[in-house]
Structures are given as structure tokens and as C-alpha cells.
Design an enzyme around this catalytic site. Structure first.
Site, short mmCIF file in Angstrom:
data_model
loop_
_atom_site.label_atom_id
_atom_site.label_comp_id
_atom_site.label_asym_id
_atom_site.label_seq_id
_atom_site.Cartn_x
_atom_site.Cartn_y
_atom_site.Cartn_z
CG HIS A 128 -0.28 -0.29 2.52
ND1 HIS A 128 0.63 0.59 3.06
CD2 HIS A 128 -0.35 -1.34 3.39
CE1 HIS A 128 1.06 0.12 4.22
NE2 HIS A 128 0.50 -1.07 4.44
CG HIS A 170 4.29 -1.67 2.00
ND1 HIS A 170 2.97 -2.05 1.98
CD2 HIS A 170 4.86 -2.39 3.00
CE1 HIS A 170 2.75 -2.96 2.92
NE2 HIS A 170 3.89 -3.17 3.56
N GLY A 206 9.37 1.56 8.33
CA GLY A 206 8.32 2.53 8.65
C GLY A 206 8.15 2.68 10.15
CB SER A 247 -1.05 -5.86 4.80
OG SER A 247 0.05 -5.20 4.20
NE ARG A 248 -1.64 -9.03 10.88
CZ ARG A 248 -0.31 -9.02 11.07
NH1 ARG A 248 0.33 -7.88 11.22
NH2 ARG A 248 0.37 -10.15 11.10
P1 AMP Z 1 5.07 -5.15 6.42
O1 AMP Z 1 4.84 -5.52 4.98
O2 AMP Z 1 3.82 -4.89 7.18
O3 AMP Z 1 6.04 -6.08 7.11
O4 AMP Z 1 5.80 -3.73 6.38
C1 AMP Z 1 6.98 -3.55 5.64
C2 AMP Z 1 7.54 -2.19 5.97
O5 AMP Z 1 6.58 -1.20 5.63
C3 AMP Z 1 7.86 -2.00 7.46
O6 AMP Z 1 9.05 -1.24 7.59
C4 AMP Z 1 6.67 -1.23 7.95
O7 AMP Z 1 6.93 -0.44 9.09
C5 AMP Z 1 6.37 -0.36 6.75
N1 AMP Z 1 4.98 0.11 6.79
C6 AMP Z 1 3.85 -0.64 6.89
N2 AMP Z 1 2.76 0.16 7.00
C7 AMP Z 1 3.23 1.44 7.00
C8 AMP Z 1 2.60 2.72 7.11
N3 AMP Z 1 1.29 2.85 7.25
N4 AMP Z 1 3.39 3.81 7.07
C9 AMP Z 1 4.75 3.69 6.94
N5 AMP Z 1 5.39 2.52 6.84
C10 AMP Z 1 4.64 1.40 6.86
#
Ligand code: AMP
Length: 280
Positions: A34, A37, A149, A188-189
Site C-alpha cells: 500500500h 510501503h 516505517g 495490510s491487515r
Molecule cells: P510489512 O509488509 O507490514 O512487514 O511492512 C513492511 C515495511 O513497511 C515495514 O518497515 C513497515 O513499518 C512499513 N509500513 C507498513 N505500513 C506502513 C505505514 N502505514 N506507514 C509507513 N510505513 C509502513
């Protein structure tokens, strides 16, 4: 854009890039991408020659009753999004490629006491799994910089600490938390929630905002600030797992809040576990 799923092919490609002195960035993700990312990818593009995005739903960071099986996997759409965003390399390893024997994932990174605070209290072993996969990705991709993030603030602190304490020569860059227009932190959730549960979920950012404005008006007592946020979430019928106000580096709490402290919350809206945070 090159897509690799084999570790040895990617390593070979990266060593060629390194020989020509390219600065390499890594953005680790679990996919279902999204705008949060993509904001990491945009920052990585500005700060390096080559951007690698990894997409891997890491089994060892999920507890036995968590959502590993139903976690959204949308590789086709993800590849389109990151191609548009100008990513050079995508790494999409299989579980077998990352862990020879998933019943014994081998050596692990156990982190420090901070692994057991905040989310770590409720997700035993989660951060060991995160640190282990991130260390593996660092060793495979050899990035100069890695982007994370602030949505997962505790994760960022732990990864930064791992790099500092193990002398990894990687610049860990924190990127701002990206929200929807109505304040919900992108995740993503979020797709798991019904429209009613999504409205309930807005109480997390509302709680954080009202704590911050009370703090700015002079309320310093952690007990009072936490109570304020807790009431807002309880009224919205989310099931609060924790609400904490802690030092942003040690992650430890005190009786009085100070500027720069982290306010972190976790709550269930229906069956969806959500986290959010802001800085005072
Ligand atoms: P994930 O796919 O959830 O493991 O996230 C991958 C990376 O994207 C991690 O560094 C998260 O902190 C970052 N991330 C996920 N959601 C957000 C958001 N809303 N804002 C900024 N970074 C994000």
C-alpha cells in the site's frame, strides 16, 4: 525490474552491482503493498542507486494462533505497484529457500530486553523472528541503507539496535507513518475489517491525538494520559491490548511523560489486531 527468488542468483547480481560501486538500498516487506510501503520505496530511490524490495511472509515471526495462513498474498498486484514506483530488484524467496528446515530455523537473533516489551509481551518470539529474517535479508542483499516505517516503531528500534550492537555497516532509515485520510494507519491487515470495524478502528488514532493534545496543554501524568486514550478506545468497542507511554529509545515507562516520548497502542477491532503510535 529484475525478480529473483533464488538466493544465489540475487547474491551474484548484487556482487556485480557492488563491484561497480552502486549504493544499494533494501526495503523489506511482507507484500500486499500500500502507499505506506511505497513511501519507503520513494525515499530509498532518492537515497541510493539501486532499490531492492523483498516480499516474504516470514513464518517464524507469526505465533501459532496468528494469521500466517490468511495473511494477504497479492504478488501480481505488488509487482505492478513496485515496477511503477521505479524499483530495480524484487526478491521473492520461498520459505524453503530462506529456511532449509522450518521446524528448526537454525540460529536466531534474540535481541535485547526490548524484544519483550510492548508488542513483545503479547507476541512471544515475534521480534526474534523479525530480527532473524532481517539479518538474513541484510546478509543476502548487503544493503548500504535499509528503510523501515515508523508504523512498526518497536521493530525499527530493535533493528537499529541490532545493527549498532553487532557492528553492521548499514544505515537504518526511519520513514514516517502513513495514514488514510480519516487517520487510520495504513496496514495490510486493514483489509480484514468490516466497514463497522473500520470505524471502530479510528479510535486508535483518535486516542493518540487526544493524548498528544492533553500533553501539549500541560498534562504530564502518564496515568492520566493513558486513561484518556483508554476511554476513547473502550467507548468505541475495540479490545485494547496495551496503551503505553515510553522513552523512544529505551522503551521504558516513567510516571511523567516528556517531549519526544512514544505513545504506542495495540487493540483488536473484531478479530483484527491493530497497532498505532505517535511521538509526543
Ligand atoms: P510489512 O509488509 O507490514 O512487514 O511492512 C513492511 C515495511 O513497511 C515495514 O518497515 C513497515 O513499518 C512499513 N509500513 C507498513 N505500513 C506502513 C505505514 N502505514 N506507514 C509507513 N510505513 C509502513
Amino acid at each position: 525490474m529484475k525478480v529473483f527468488s533464488e538466493i544465489k542468483d540475487l547474491k551474484q547480481h548484487i556482487s556485480e552491482l557492488k563491484r561497480s560501486n552502486k549504493k544499494v538500498s533494501l526495503v523489506p516487506t511482507m507484500g500486499n503493498l500500500h502507499s505506506g510501503h511505497i513511501s519507503l520505496v520513494d525515499k530509498a530511490r532518492q537515497e541510493s542507486d539501486v532499490v531492492i524490495v523483498s516480499i516474504f511472509v516470514n513464518p517464524i515471526q507469526f505465533g501459532p494462533n496468528e494469521d500466517f495462513n490468511k495473511y494477504p498474498r497479492t504478488l501480481e498486484e505488488d509487482l505492478e505497484k513496485i515496477k511503477k514506483a521505479g524499483v530495480d530488484i524484487v526478491f521473492t524467496p520461498s520459505i524453503e529457500a530462506m529456511y532449509n528446515d522450518i521446524s528448526n530455523s537454525g540460529s536466531k537473533i534474540l535481541g535485547s530486553y526490548k524484544n519483550k516489551l510492548l508488542c513483545g509481551k503479547f507476541r512471544p518470539g515475534h521480534f526474534d523472528g523479525v530480527l532473524t529474517v532481517v539479518m538474513k535479508l541484510f546478509n543476502i542483499c548487503e544493503p548500504d541503507k535499509a528503510f523501515f516505517g515508523m508504523k512498526d516503531y518497536q521493530q525499527y528500534v530493535l533493528i537499529k539496535e541490532m545493527c549498532d550492537s553487532l557492528n553492521l555497516n548499514i544505515d537504518v532509515v526511519a520513514c514516517p507513518l502513513i495514514r488514510d485520510k480519516d487517520g487510520l494507519a495504513l496496514s495490510s491487515r486493514n483489509a480484514y475489517m468490516s466497514s463497522e470495524q473500520r470505524v471502530m478502528a479510528l479510535s486508535l488514532s483518535k486516542a493518540l491525538n487526544s493524548i498528544k493534545s492533553a500533553f501539549e496543554k500541560g498534562e504530564k501524568k502518564v496515568k492520566h494520559l493513558k486513561g484518556l486514550g483508554l476511554n476513547i478506545m473502550i467507548e468505541s468497542n475495540v479490545a485494547v491490548q496495551y496503551i503505553e507511554i515510553v522513552d523512544p529509545v529505551s522503551l521504558l515507562c516513567a510516571e511523567e511523560a516528556k517531549k519526544g516520548d512514544l505513545v504506542a497502542v495495540a487493540a483488536y477491532s473484531g478479530k483484527t489486531r491493530l497497532i498505532d503510535n505517535n511521538i509526543l
